[in-house]
Structures are given as structure tokens and as C-alpha cells.
Enzyme design. Structure first.
Site, PDB file in Angstrom:
ATOM      1  N   ALA A 242      36.595  48.903  44.867  1.00  0.00           N
ATOM      2  CA  ALA A 242      36.017  48.426  43.454  1.00  0.00           C
ATOM      3  C   ALA A 242      37.280  47.322  42.570  1.00  0.00           C
ATOM      4  CB  ALA A 242      35.309  49.314  41.986  1.00  0.00           C
ATOM      5  N   HIS A 243      37.016  46.814  41.547  1.00  0.00           N
ATOM      6  CA  HIS A 243      38.109  46.446  40.326  1.00  0.00           C
ATOM      7  C   HIS A 243      39.116  47.338  40.074  1.00  0.00           C
ATOM      8  CE1 HIS A 243      36.603  48.875  37.076  1.00  0.00           C
ATOM      9  NE2 HIS A 243      35.065  48.607  37.504  1.00  0.00           N
ATOM     10  N   ASN A 244      40.599  46.772  39.711  1.00  0.00           N
ATOM     11  CA  ASN A 244      41.532  47.992  39.421  1.00  0.00           C
ATOM     12  C   ASN A 244      41.954  48.853  40.471  1.00  0.00           C
ATOM     13  OD1 ASN A 244      40.060  46.202  36.244  1.00  0.00           O
ATOM     14  ND2 ASN A 244      42.214  46.310  36.942  1.00  0.00           N
TER      15      ASN A 244
END
Length: 330
Positions: A242-244
Site C-alpha cells: 500500500a501507499h507510503n
């Protein structure tokens, strides 16, 4: 393609025990092997299958004590798995052939920079200001969007989409239908409480060198800054990052596992199949997460965790034994 057992032993620098006149035409597992195959016996528990195997030869560990038999041979090596990996390279079939280096149906923006020796298959799309290093291979139907940079000798298989502004290292392999740089999953309830507001994801994805990503896996772009995958990471099929998220060097993620947003992995972390990692958790270097586990809290360096919710593997195993005994006595 065939090799004598002596030729194979010369290439792998093992210790030849016995001999066979049969030409070896490929490797196979011990129960399926035929007379023209070489197999491998990685541990003592598999030695019992050698007598019934039709294989003419096998890799065995240095501590093996069984005899190969008449017109059969063993090659003793320090590490059977690594020896088999070398042999598989020897018999590896060639990759699909490009009749032309750049297929006429490929759409390449005039500002894109294409390195020396690149191969671009049919119906590929390469966007504005994309940079491909030398010897990059894009198989048919790959999309690389604007301002993305891809390093030397990276191979991207059909159906893969690399979104804008991503940075991909050298010698990477992305298998079929990989998604790099799609929007992260970010929503919040609207002010009136009657819907959801999408949070823009304006970051990118940075992937190091020698990274391999399996089919249908997804690496989402960051909300801001970058989602990062370190050098040498190996990611199985159907994995979600997922993001980051930030992954250190040489991490392994098995199939169906997933990282929620802003997870951090140290170097050499191993994530078992179908394991799930909660958002903002840190798993420190050398830790292992068992298959099917749910990690809710940070994991110390070198520790193995197991279960749902995950805890120290030894404690979890003791708990399972206690529950089994309790149920058995009911």
C-alpha cells in the site's frame, strides 16, 4: 540439449560419486524423474525415495551416506538447492523472440528517451519524458506513463502498467499484469456524513535494483513522497503493497500477503503467504512473519511471529498445543 554427468559436475564443481553413461536432458523431482533426468535429495528424509526413482543422477548433500547404485551417480554439494538453481539456469529455455527491436504498433512519445538495445513489443505505450536505460525489455501490451525512469536490463512482462513519475532500478523483473504506481487507497467521510471524500495520492513509487515482482501484484503510489522497495526484494504473485510503505533490502513477501499503508520493513524481512500487516507497523531487520498471521504491533529485529493476532512464534505454538489438549479432554 543433453550433458554427461561429468560435464555437469565440472560446471557445478561438486564431488562425483559413481558414474552413469546416460545423457542428462533435464532436472525433475525425484518421484517423477525418468532415466534421462537428474534429481535432487535435499535432506535425509528424501533418501528413501531414491531406490524407486528412475533418475540416473542426483544432487545430494555432503553428509549423505547412501550409494547411488549401478550406472547411477551422485554429485555431492554443500547446498543442494543452490546447485539445483545453477542447473536450472543451464537448462533454461530461451525467452520469446522479438522479430524487431521496436514493434511498429508501439506508441512512443517523441520526448521519450530509449536506451541502446531496448526491445519494445507490440501495442506498448511509452509516455511523455519517459527514460529507458539500455537493454530494457518491454513485452507486448506494457504501459509506461509520463516521466517514469527505468534502469538498465529491466524486464517487464505483458499487461504491466507503470504509472507516471515512478523510478525503477536496473535488472528488475516485473511479471504479467503487475501494477506499479496506482493510487493509494485513501478516503475519509465527507463533512455532511453522507459520502466519502477521496484523498489525492500525489507521490510516486521508487523501486531499487534486482527487484522481482510476481504476477498480479500491486505497489501503490504514496499519498506524498514515495512508496519504496529496496534493492533485491522478491515479491510473489498477488501481493499488495500500500501507499507510503518502505521496504528495506532483500525482503521476501510470499503470495497473498499484504502491507497496509505506511508499513516499514527492515532489511531481510520475510513475510509468509496470506500474512497481513497493519498500517504504520514497523517490522525490523531479519524478522519473520509466519503464513496467515496478522501483525498488529511492531516486531523486533530477528524475531519470528505467528498467529492472528501475531505473537512470538514459540508462545503461539505453546498456546495451540494447550488448546488442542483442552479440546481433546472435553
Amino acid at each position: 540439449m543433453g550433458y554427461s554427468i561429468k560435464e555437469i559436475n565440472t560446471l557445478l564443481k561438486g564431488e562425483l560419486i559413481g558414474n552413469t553413461t546416460v545423457q542428462i536432458e533435464g532436472p525433475e523431482e525425484i518421484k517423477k524423474a525418468q532415466n534421462n533426468h537428474i534429481t535432487f535429495i535435499g535432506s535425509k528424509k528424501y533418501e528413501k525415495f531414491w531406490g524407486d526413482s528412475k533418475a540416473s543422477a542426483a544432487f545430494v548433500s555432503e553428509n549423505s551416506t547412501i550409494d547411488p547404485g549401478e550406472n547411477r551417480a551422485f554429485i555431492k554439494v554443500k547446498n543442494v538447492d543452490l546447485a539445483m538453481a545453477e542447473l536450472l539456469e543451464l537448462f533454461n529455455p530461451s525467452q520469446p523472440i522479438f522479430d524487431t527491436e521496436i514493434h511498429p504498433s508501439a506508441v512512443i512519445h517523441e520526448t521519450a528517451k530509449i536506451g541502446k538495445g531496448c526491445k519494445i513489443g507490440a501495442n506498448c505505450y511509452i509516455g511523455k519524458d519517459v527514460e529507458l536505460g539500455s537493454e530494457v525489455i518491454l513485452y507486448p501490451n506494457v504501459c509506461v506513463f509520463d516521466e517514469t525512469v527505468i534502469g538498465n536490463n529491466t524486464v517487464i512482462w505483458s499487461g504491466t502498467v507503470v504509472r507516471e513519475r515512478c523510478v525503477i532500478g536496473s535488472h528488475c523483473i516485473f511479471h504479467i499484469n503487475v501494477s506499479i504506481g496506482a493510487d493509494g487507497f485513501g478516503y475519509r467521510p465527507s463533512a455532511d456524513g453522507r459520502g466519502l471524500v477521496k484523498i489525492p495520492q500525489i507521490g510516486n513509487v521508487i523501486i531499487g535494483n534486482y527487484v522481482e515482482i510476481g504476477a498480479n501484484s500491486c505497489v501503490d503510489r504514496a499519498k506524498f513522497s514515495s512508496t519504496i522497495i529496496g534493492d533485491g526484494c522478491k515479491i510473489d504473485n498477488l501481493v499488495q503493497i500500500a501507499h507510503n510503505c518502505v521496504m528495506g533490502r532483500s525482503c521476501i513477501m510470499a503470495g497473498h500477503s499484504g502491507l497496509a499503508g505506511s508499513v516499514t520493513l527492515g532489511d531481510g524481512v520475510i513475510i509468509g503467504g496470506s500474512a497481513s500487516i497493519k498500517d504504520h507497523v514497523t517490522i525490523h531487520s531479519g524478522a519473520t512473519v509466519g503464513a496467515g498471521s496478522g501483525v498488529m504491533n511492531d516486531v523486533e529485529a530477528g524475531k519470528t511471529v505467528l498467529g492472528y493476532p501475531a505473537q512470538d512464534a514459540r508462545d503461539m505454538l505453546k498456546e495451540w498445543v494447550a488448546v488442542r489438549r483442552f479440546l481433546k479432554n472435553q
